[in-house]
Design an enzyme around this catalytic site. Structure first.
Site, PDB file in Angstrom:
ATOM      1  N   GLU A 185       0.818  -1.223   0.000  1.00 27.98           N
ATOM      2  CA  GLU A 185       0.000   0.000   0.000  1.00 27.98           C
ATOM      3  C   GLU A 185       0.851   1.272   0.000  1.00 27.98           C
ATOM      4  O   GLU A 185       0.791   2.079   0.932  1.00 27.98           O
ATOM      5  CB  GLU A 185      -0.963   0.006   1.185  1.00 27.98           C
ATOM      6  N   GLU A 341      -6.308  -8.208  -0.603  1.00 26.34           N
ATOM      7  CA  GLU A 341      -6.847  -8.268   0.764  1.00 26.34           C
ATOM      8  C   GLU A 341      -8.362  -8.069   0.674  1.00 26.34           C
ATOM      9  O   GLU A 341      -8.852  -6.951   0.533  1.00 26.34           O
ATOM     10  CB  GLU A 341      -6.245  -7.172   1.643  1.00 26.34           C
TER      11      GLU A 341
HETATM   12  C1  GLA Z   1      -4.125  -2.828   5.034  1.00 25.39           C
HETATM   13  C2  GLA Z   1      -2.755  -3.470   5.080  1.00 25.39           C
HETATM   14  C3  GLA Z   1      -2.717  -4.735   5.865  1.00 25.39           C
HETATM   15  C4  GLA Z   1      -3.477  -4.598   7.138  1.00 25.39           C
HETATM   16  C5  GLA Z   1      -4.890  -4.151   6.839  1.00 25.39           C
HETATM   17  C6  GLA Z   1      -5.711  -4.025   8.089  1.00 25.39           C
HETATM   18  O1  GLA Z   1      -4.921  -3.293   4.042  1.00 25.39           O
HETATM   19  O2  GLA Z   1      -2.248  -3.717   3.800  1.00 25.39           O
HETATM   20  O3  GLA Z   1      -1.369  -5.031   6.172  1.00 25.39           O
HETATM   21  O4  GLA Z   1      -2.840  -3.678   7.971  1.00 25.39           O
HETATM   22  O5  GLA Z   1      -4.843  -2.898   6.212  1.00 25.39           O
HETATM   23  O6  GLA Z   1      -5.289  -2.976   8.921  1.00 25.39           O
END
Ligand code: GLA
Ligand code: GLA
Length: 702
Positions: A185, A341
């Site tokens: 991210e 995710e």
């Molecule tokens: C983001 C991050 C994950 C995790 C989630 C939930 O999507 O990429 O590593 O931290 O948030 O907090």
């Protein structure tokens, strides 16, 4: 435009980028089109984010067995394990990851590995404290969280190069490693340290070549901000940017995006050189605006993103995630993508963000991803962490590994997607409508919203949601996208434009397209400088209107009259329109400009331009407006879909797959245009489709 500068900028950001430059030109370019299902050996990519490093090795076999039982054939691993992979500078240990891969591979589960740069180890911060970004107050972030590095720091780039090269060398021929997720991210924070300021000055120099051009394009004559040396150029230190030249501030947003892209490209170059057979992606953030994803994705093989639909709180508001899916798809020319995710449980850090959704809704959300073009769904995370910040961020399993209701929902979905894979492969979302998202306009409106409550994304949703409520597929286009296949393009608040984009929209209309423009369109040139033409500036002729007066809405007392006799409340902004060739469809209802046009329609060339001078809080206004536009563009709509039910379509020649998704806790009846066959049961469903609460139906033509 900013994306043109990315490559050149790498050279200018400093010595830190020299290593990466050597690799340019030697590496294979990103794939033009990428079939995720073929990549995964013909299986729908179905997975979980797995952190073997946080669990005793004796548990891995049990995990892999339970994953396989749930239909899982994919994991993402490693993205936060730098400290375990390189416990001391230059000393590497990948043995644990080899062992984890062996256990997983034996259960038919393959992996994407994350390069671990989002969470540098403590020893790196101790040795090189300046790898941490500096905030706008001149304070460096400190060790203890993640994602606070500065991409302009030479030591950080050197450390990145070392770990990524070592990882790539180790796993380049591993048959169980399908590819790479770069970092995690990428986005914040912006860095305001001296190295970043020097990099910004170099970026400006590369873009403008001479200070005369920069001073002129930025209008630095205002308040006597003229620069006589590149070294004088400041960063917009003030968080609100209020006292900064908006032209400088917009370039700083572009520079930040370009810098992140350049940092990603350093890793891409290493991976393409060392591990050319493995694919490269990144986990992106949907509507997040800090990065120009269309630009970034040129370097990647396919889009992956992190989808947490629950944060909308009202579960029936499915369009929050829907628009993010469509934007992510559009950021690589509508190539199918994957979810790296997918929400697997309730989310929260210090506190949970909301109450627990029924397990069946996690299944509906996973299907929503598929319906919008995902050929892969990987849940965050396999099991909730026992440790650290995310003890309240649920995985599929909780810490006790009990087969809970979410696990069974995941297993059911896995089994079904296995059955549907052949049907799904090669199908895509095909849309007659596109929302044009302009990163420049979004940034410029963050710098100067114009009115207190202006929200660019809300402008998108006003129209997007109306089309989606009517079952119309919608793409998201970016300024470089090809618009020729669309019948309607909605370009809300297109505040910043350049001649290329203006020409493209003119050509789209002249050749028969319908363009919907809204207030604050055509206000600024590409340097964030206000036009000296009458608004809506470069669109005045095709819109057939002039705007000499407007009313920023602070009290929101105005209303629209029409289309028809209906009245709708307005908010945000009221342009008072003076039609030249346009016809008024709605007028203002109150005050000194009562009766003046607010919404117009104009024929231009073979096409049509709607200009909507205000925003309404009434969804009905948008439903009526898009119904008019759709009718003229011969787009079939279905405005009888119940609230909280989504209808989405994937297709290829000869195949049409209709997903009906019920996000509500009530059984619903959905009137469809014909009777379809249920792709999972093989049974014929009635035209008035019955769908239970929190359910999904996947239909095909008989
Ligand atoms: C983001 C991050 C994950 C995790 C989630 C939930 O999507 O990429 O590593 O931290 O948030 O907090
Ligand atoms: C003050 C300043 C002017 C101008 C106005 C509006 O009056 O003296 O230069 O900035 O505010 O902001």
């Amino acid at each position: 435009m900013s994306r043109l500068w990315t490559r050149g900028m790498c050279a200018l950001i400093g010595i830190c980028f020299v290593t990466s430059l050597a690799a340019y030109g030697q590496t294979a370019p990103a794939a033009k089109s990428f079939d995720l299902i073929a990549w995964n050996g013909g299986k729908f990519v179905y997975g979980a984010d797995y952190y073997p490093e946080a669990w005793d090795e004796s548990q891995w076999e049990k995990d892999a067995t339970m994953m396989q039982e749930a239909g899982i054939n994919f994991v993402r691993m490693g993205e936060f394990a730098w400290a375990k992979m390189e416990p001391k500078e230059g000393q590497f240990d990948f043995g644990w990851l080899d062992r984890a891969l062996k256990v997983l591979n034996a259960h038919g589960i393959r992996a994407v590995l994350g390069t671990p740069t989002a969470s540098p180890p403590a020893w790196l911060y101790e040795k090189y404290p300046d790898i941490a970004a500096m905030d706008e107050n001149g304070v460096r972030y400190r060790y203890g969280s993640r994602r606070n590095y500065c991409v302009h720091n030479a030591d950080f780039v050197a450390a990145t190069t070392r770990i990524v090269t070592a990882m790539a060398e180790h796993f380049k021929n591993h048959p169980g490693v399908l590819g790479w997720q770069i970092d995690n991210e990428v986005g914040s924070p912006k860095c305001f340290d001296p190295a970043s300021r020097a990099a910004f000055q170099a970026w400006c120099r590369h873009k403008y070549q001479t200070l005369e051009v920069l001073n002129s394009d930025w209008g630095t004559i205002f308040w006597g901000h003229t620069y006589h040396d590149w070294k004088e150029i400041p960063l917009p230190w003030n968080t609100l940017y209020e006292t900064y030249n908006p032209s400088l501030a917009l370039d700083f947003s572009r520079f930040h995006s370009d810098s992140l892209h350049a940092y990603v490209d350093i890793q891409v170059a290493i991976l393409r050189r060392v591990a050319p057979r493995q694919a490269i992606t990144h986990n992106e953030m949907g509507m997040y605006s800090g990065v120009d994803y269309y630009d970034l994705n040129r370097s990647l093989d396919f889009v992956a993103w992190d989808n947490y639909p629950m944060f909308g709180k009202d579960y029936a508001q499915y369009n929050g995630a829907g628009l993010a899916h469509d934007l992510m798809r559009g950021s690589k020319d509508n190539q199918n993508y994957m979810i790296m995710e997918q929400q697997g449980g309730a989310g929260g850090w210090a506190t949970f963000f909301g109450h627990q959704a029924p397990a069946s809704l996690y299944r509906v959300w996973a299907y929503q991803s598929v319906a919008h073009g995902a050929d892969g769904v990987c849940y965050f995370r396999w099991r909730t962490s026992r440790y650290g910040t995310e003890q309240y961020w649920q995985g599929i399993l909780d810490q006790d590994s009990y087969r809970n209701s979410r696990y069974f929902a995941v297993a059911q979905t896995g089994k079904e997607l296995g059955k549907l894979t052949t049907l799904l492969q090669g199908t895509k979302v095909v849309s007659p409508v596109a929302m044009l998202v302009s990163p420049d306009s979004r940034w410029a409106q963050q710098i100067q919203p114009g009115v207190k409550d202006f929200e660019y994304d809300q402008q998108l949703h006003d129209y997007y949601d109306a089309f989606r409520r009517a079952g119309v597929s919608v793409d998201v286009a970016f300024p470089p996208s090809d618009l020729s296949a669309y019948r309607i393009v909605v370009a809300p608040a297109l505040y910043v434009t350049d001649q290329t984009l203006v020409n493209k929209l003119h050509a789209f209309v002249k050749s028969g397209g319908t363009l919907i423009l809204t207030f604050r369109s055509g206000v600024k040139d590409e340097h964030n400088v206000v036009t000296d033409q009458t608004l809506p500036g470069p669109f005045a002729d095709i819109a057939g209107v002039a705007i000499h007066e407007f009313d920023p809405q602070v009290n929101e007392e105005q209303e629209l009259v029409g289309p028809g006799e209906s009245r709708y409340p307005t908010r945000t902004w009221n342009d008072i329109l003076e039609p030249s060739t346009a016809k008024a469809l709605a007028t203002y209802g109150k005050g000194y400009y009562a009766g003046k046009p607010a919404v117009t329609e104009n024929h231009a060339g073979k096409g049509l331009v709607y200009y909507v001078g205000t925003e309404s809080t009434s969804p009905l206004f948008y439903d009526r407006l898009i119904a008019m536009a759709a009718k003229k563009s011969l787009i079939a709509i279905n405005q009888r879909i119940p609230t909280g039910v989504e209808v989405a379509v994937r297709q290829k020649p000869g195949t049409k797959i209709i997903f009906v998704l019920n996000y509500t806790g009530m059984d619903q009846t959905v009137p469809l245009d014909q009777a379809y066959q249920n792709a999972l049961t093989g049974k014929t469903e009635p035209m008035d489709l019955q769908i239970p609460a929190f359910e999904v139906k996947v239909l095909t033509e008989k």
